[in-house]
Write an enzyme that holds these catalytic residues in place. Structure first.
Site, short mmCIF file in Angstrom:
data_model
loop_
_atom_site.label_atom_id
_atom_site.label_comp_id
_atom_site.label_asym_id
_atom_site.label_seq_id
_atom_site.Cartn_x
_atom_site.Cartn_y
_atom_site.Cartn_z
N CYS A 136 -35.77 5.58 -17.19
CA CYS A 136 -36.75 6.82 -17.65
C CYS A 136 -36.46 7.72 -16.35
CB CYS A 136 -38.01 6.20 -17.39
SG CYS A 136 -38.46 5.05 -18.55
N ARG A 156 -30.31 9.23 -17.41
CA ARG A 156 -30.70 7.86 -16.81
C ARG A 156 -31.02 7.10 -18.05
NH1 ARG A 156 -33.01 7.54 -11.49
NH2 ARG A 156 -34.52 6.23 -12.27
N TRP A 214 -37.74 5.62 -21.66
CA TRP A 214 -36.99 4.54 -22.18
C TRP A 214 -37.93 3.23 -22.68
CZ3 TRP A 214 -35.10 -0.42 -21.78
CH2 TRP A 214 -33.80 -0.77 -22.41
N ASN A 225 -42.83 5.41 -14.00
CA ASN A 225 -41.78 4.69 -14.08
C ASN A 225 -41.79 2.97 -13.77
OD1 ASN A 225 -39.94 6.55 -15.22
ND2 ASN A 225 -38.91 6.72 -13.31
N GLY A 226 -41.43 2.36 -14.59
CA GLY A 226 -41.51 0.78 -13.92
C GLY A 226 -42.10 -0.13 -14.95
N GLU A 245 -14.40 -4.97 -16.99
CA GLU A 245 -14.80 -3.78 -16.87
C GLU A 245 -14.20 -2.95 -17.90
OE1 GLU A 245 -16.89 -0.25 -15.34
OE2 GLU A 245 -17.22 -2.25 -15.66
N LYS A 292 -16.73 -0.95 -20.84
CA LYS A 292 -16.62 0.79 -21.03
C LYS A 292 -16.69 0.98 -22.40
CE LYS A 292 -17.59 1.95 -17.21
NZ LYS A 292 -18.32 1.03 -17.20
N GLU A 340 -19.86 0.17 -24.24
CA GLU A 340 -20.99 0.83 -23.85
C GLU A 340 -20.93 2.33 -24.59
OE1 GLU A 340 -22.26 0.23 -19.22
OE2 GLU A 340 -20.39 1.13 -19.63
N HIS A 345 -8.07 -21.94 -26.34
CA HIS A 345 -9.29 -22.89 -26.26
C HIS A 345 -10.59 -22.40 -26.92
CE1 HIS A 345 -7.45 -25.43 -22.95
NE2 HIS A 345 -7.15 -24.23 -22.57
N LYS A 369 -29.13 4.69 -17.03
CA LYS A 369 -28.34 4.67 -15.74
C LYS A 369 -28.77 3.67 -14.70
CE LYS A 369 -25.04 6.58 -13.08
NZ LYS A 369 -23.66 6.30 -13.73
#
Length: 607
Positions: A2, A27, A74, A100-101, A480, A484, A487, A503, A602
Site C-alpha cells: 500500500c 508498491r 492492497w 498501512n499495516g 531468480e 522474474k 512475476e 528424480h 513492492k
C-alpha cells in the site's frame, strides 16, 4: 505494501495527494482514495481499481481544501471495492484515517465498538481505528490518536485528519514505514520518500511508537506519553529524476539498464588501493574468527541473492553458510547463538517476515549484518552493522538492480571476510578485487551481447509453462530468473537443480516445452549437457545461457544467451541480466502491466 500520503499547506491538497499516490503506485494496490479538510468538514472520494478511476471521480466530485490524506490500498481484509478502499471516516464525520499495516486484534475491537453503537460499513481491519478515534475524542485529536493507537495490536502507519482542525495532520507508527516531509510553509507525510522528493528533500524518519502533529508551520514528534522528541532532519541524496522513466517505456527496463551504473556506485567506493574496505563493518573484523556459522535470511528476490551469497561466502571463507527463507526461519526453533552471523537482506528494509526473523535471531545472541537499500529503514536500525547497496530508488515492483546490488554487496563481504580470516592468499584476494571492479563493465557487456532477446520473446511468447535448470550458482540464478518471468508475465515457471530432473521433474517435460538451461559453470558444463540431452530427447526446446565464445552449446541448444566470461563465483550478476530482459520482453509481448504486476506489492510490510 500500500501507500499513504498526507499534505498540509497553502496549495490545493488534491493535486499534491494525487501526485504522491502516483509515485507510490509501484508498491502495488487495487483501490485508492483521498479525504480533504474543506475548512471544518471532511470530504472523501474513493474508487476501486487504478488511480485513474479515482481521478475520473474527482472530476465529477471536486474537493477543495489545503490539507488532506490519500491512500493506495492492497487488499488484505475485504475485497478491493469502493467501500473497502481507504480513507475511512468516523460515524460523526470528524475523523478520517489512512492506514498501512495489519491490525491483528481488529475482530475483538470491532465487536466492542459495535456493542457501543458504532456502525461499520466496510470489511476492513482499518475501520476500527477511525471509530476508536471517535470513541476516545474529548476535544484533542492528539490524545485520541494516542489512546486509539494504544489499543491496536499488529502494525500500522497512520495518517489522520480531524474536521475541527483544518490545517493539522496526525500520524503514528508501529512496524510500518512512515516518513515526514519538511517544507517551507507546508508539511507532508508518506510511506515512501519517493512521494515526497518532488516537494522536499528534507525528511524525518519516524520510529516505532512515535506520533506526530503536522501543520504548515512545522512538525512536532512525541512519544507514547505525549512528551516531545527532538528529531534529526535528514537530506534525501537523490533527486526526482531518479524516480522518472527517463524516456524508457517502463521503469523495469530503465532499472535493468541502470544496473552497470548502480553496480559501479555499490562496488567502487568500497575498494581502496586494491583492497576491500567496509567502513561500516571494520569494527567486526576482530570478532570474525569467533563466527562458526553464517545464516542468510530474506524473502523473494532478496532470498535468491542470499542463495548466491551462500555459495560465495562458503567457498571463500570456509564457514558453513545457510540460506533461509525468513518466513520459515521465524517460526522454527533455529540453532542460533553468539557464534552465528545473521546476514539479513532486504531492498526496502521493511519486510515484515525478515524483521521478525531478525528479532528472533538477535534475541538468541546472533550478530546481525543488514544488506539494505533504504537508509533509516527498520532493518537498518535493528541490525548491529549495515552495508547499504546504494542502488538508488527502484520503482518497478519486480526488482532488478536491487537484486544485483545485493549480490554485489554479498560478494564484497565474502572477499573481505576471507582476507580477514586468511582463507585466501593475498594474490587471490587481489585477483578477486579486480573481478569485482570489472562487474559493472561485464553487466553492460551482458546487455550488449544479447540484442536478440526481443525476438526470442516473440518466438516463445505463447509458452504456458517453462523450466529453468542449472547447477551450483547457476541454480541460484535459475531461482531468480524463474521468479522474474512469473512475476511480470504470469507464465508458470519453475526452477530446479539440474541434477534433480531425473528424480521426478522430467515427467513434466513434453513436446515443445521450453527449458531454460544455464550452463555457465565451466567445471560443470559436461554435466549440464547431459541434462540438456535428457530434455531434448523428450521433445523440449532449449534456450541456453553459456559463456561468450562457447561453441559446444550450439550442438544442443535451440537458442543461446551469451554471458561475458567472468570468475565462476561472480557470474550471478552478468548472468541474471539477460534473464531479466527475457522476462521483460515476454511480459511486453503478452500485454502485461510490467511495472505493476497483479497481486504483487513492492514492499511486503505485513505477514
Amino acid at each position: 505494501m500500500c501507500g499513504i500520503v498526507g499534505y498540509t499547506g497553502s496549495s490545493s491538497a488534491v493535486p499534491v495527494l494525487l501526485s504522491g499516490l502516483k509515485r507510490l503506485e509501484y508498491r502495488g494496490y487495487d483501490s485508492a482514495g483521498i479525504a480533504v479538510n474543506t475548512g471544518g468538514s471532511l470530504q472523501m472520494v474513493k474508487a476501486s481499481g487504478h488511480l485513474e478511476h479515482l481521478m475520473e471521480r474527482l472530476k465529477s466530485t471536486p474537493l477543495s481544501g489545503t490539507s488532506g490524506i490519500g491512500h493506495t490500498r492492497w487488499a488484505t481484509h475485504g475485497a478491493p471495492t469502493d467501500i473497502n478502499a481507504h480513507p475511512h471516516m468516523s460515524n460523526d464525520g470528524q475523523f478520517a484515517v489512512v492506514h498501512n499495516g495489519i491490525i491483528e486484534n481488529y475482530a475483538q475491537l470491532r465487536e466492542e465498538l459495535t456493542e457501543n453503537g458504532f456502525q461499520f460499513s466496510s470489511e476492513t481491519d482499518t475501520e476500527v481505528i477511525v471509530h476508536l478515534l471517535e470513541y476516545y475524542d474529548q476535544g484533542d485529536p492528539k490524545v485520541a490518536v494516542m489512546k486509539a493507537a494504544s489499543r491496536l495490536e499488529g502494525s500500522y502507519a497512520l495518517g489522520v485528519v480531524c474536521a475541527r482542525f483544518p490545517d493539522t495532520l496526525y500520524t503514528a507508527r508501529l512496524s510500518s514505514p512512515l516518513i515526514l516531509g519538511v517544507g517551507i510553509g507546508e508539511s507532508f507525510f508518506a510511506s515512501d520518500v519517493t512521494a515526497l522528493v518532488r516537494h522536499t528533500k528534507n525528511v524525518i524518519y519516524m520510529e516505532d511508537g512515535e506520533f506526530a502533529c503536522i501543520t504548515p508551520r512545522g512538525i512536532e514528534v512525541f512519544d507514547s506519553t505525549g512528551a516531545p522528541i527532538r528529531k534529526t532532519v535528514s537530506r534525501v541524496a537523490w533527486d526526482v529524476e531518479a524516480a522518472e522513466k527517463g524516456g524508457y517505456d517502463h521503469f523495469m527496463l530503465k532499472e535493468i539498464m541502470e544496473q552497470p551504473r548502480a553496480l559501479k556506485l555499490t562496488i567502487e567506493p568500497r575498494i581502496r588501493d586494491g583492497r576491500i574496505v567496509l567502513d561500516e563493518f571494520e569494527s567486526f573484523r576482530a570478532q570474525l574468527p569467533n563466527i562458526r556459522k553464517v545464516v542468510i535470511t530474506a524473502c523473494g528476490s532478496a532470498y535468491h541473492a542470499g542463495c548466491v551469497g551462500r555459495y560465495v561466502i562458503e567457498q571463500l571463507c570456509r564457514i558453513p553458510v545457510e540460506a533461509e527463507l525468513a518466513s520459515e526461519l521465524r517460526y522454527r526453533n533455529p540453532i542460533i547463538d553468539s557464534s552465528t552471523l545473521l546476514i539479513v537482506v532486504s531492498q526496502s528494509g521493511e519486510t515484515a517476515d525478515t524483521i521478525a526473523a531478525l528479532k528472533e535471531c538477535k534475541a538468541r545472541g546472533a550478530t546481525v549484518l543488514a544488506v539494505v537499500n533504504v537508509v533509516g529503514s527498520t532493518i537498518a536500525k535493528l541490525a548491529d552493522y549495515v552495508l547499504y547497496t546504494w542502488a538508488g530508488p527502484e520503482i518497478a515492483v519486480a526488482t532488478t538492480k536491487g537484486y544485483t546490488t545485493q549480490v554485489a554487496v554479498l560478494d564484497l563481504f565474502a572477499v573481505w571476510a576471507a582476507e580477514a580470516l586468511g582463507t585466501i592468499s593475498a594474490q587471490s584476494c587481489a585477483d578477486y578485487v579486480k573481478q569485482l571492479l570489472s562487474l559493472p563493465e561485464r553487466a553492460q557487456r551482458a546487455i550488449d551481447l544479447n540484442p536478440g532477446i526481443p525476438a526470442l520473446a516473440r518466438q516463445y511468447k505463447a509458452a504456458d509453462a517453462m523450466f529453468f535448470i542449472g547447477r551450483n550458482i547457476d541454480y541460484a540464478i535459475c531461482l531468480e530468473g524463474s521468479l522474474k518471468l512469473k512475476e511480470i508475465s504470469y507464465i508458470h515457471s519453475e526452477a530446479y537443480a539440474a541434477g534433480e530432473l531425473k528424480h521426478g521433474t522430467i515427467a513434466l517435460i513434453d513436446e515443445g516445452r521450453l527449458v531454460v538451461a544455464l550452463a555457465c559453470q565451466e567445471a560443470l558444463f559436461d554435466k549440464m549437457m547431459s541434462n540438456v540431452r535428457e530434455v531434448k530427447a523428450r521433445g523440449a526446446q532449449v534456450l541456453a545461457a553459456a559463456l561468450e565464445g562457447n561453441r559446444r552449446i550450439l550442438s544442443q541448444a535451440d537458442d543461446v544467451l551469451y554471458i561475458p566470461d567472468t570468475d565462476p563465483l561472480f557470474l550471478a550478476i552478468p548472468e541474471i541480466i539477460p534473464l531479466q530482459l527475457f522476462a521483460y520482453y515476454m511480459a511486453r509481448e503478452n500485454g502485461c502491466d510490467i511495472d505493476k504486476p497483479k497481486n504483487l506489492a513492492k514492499s511486503v510490510t505485513v505477514e
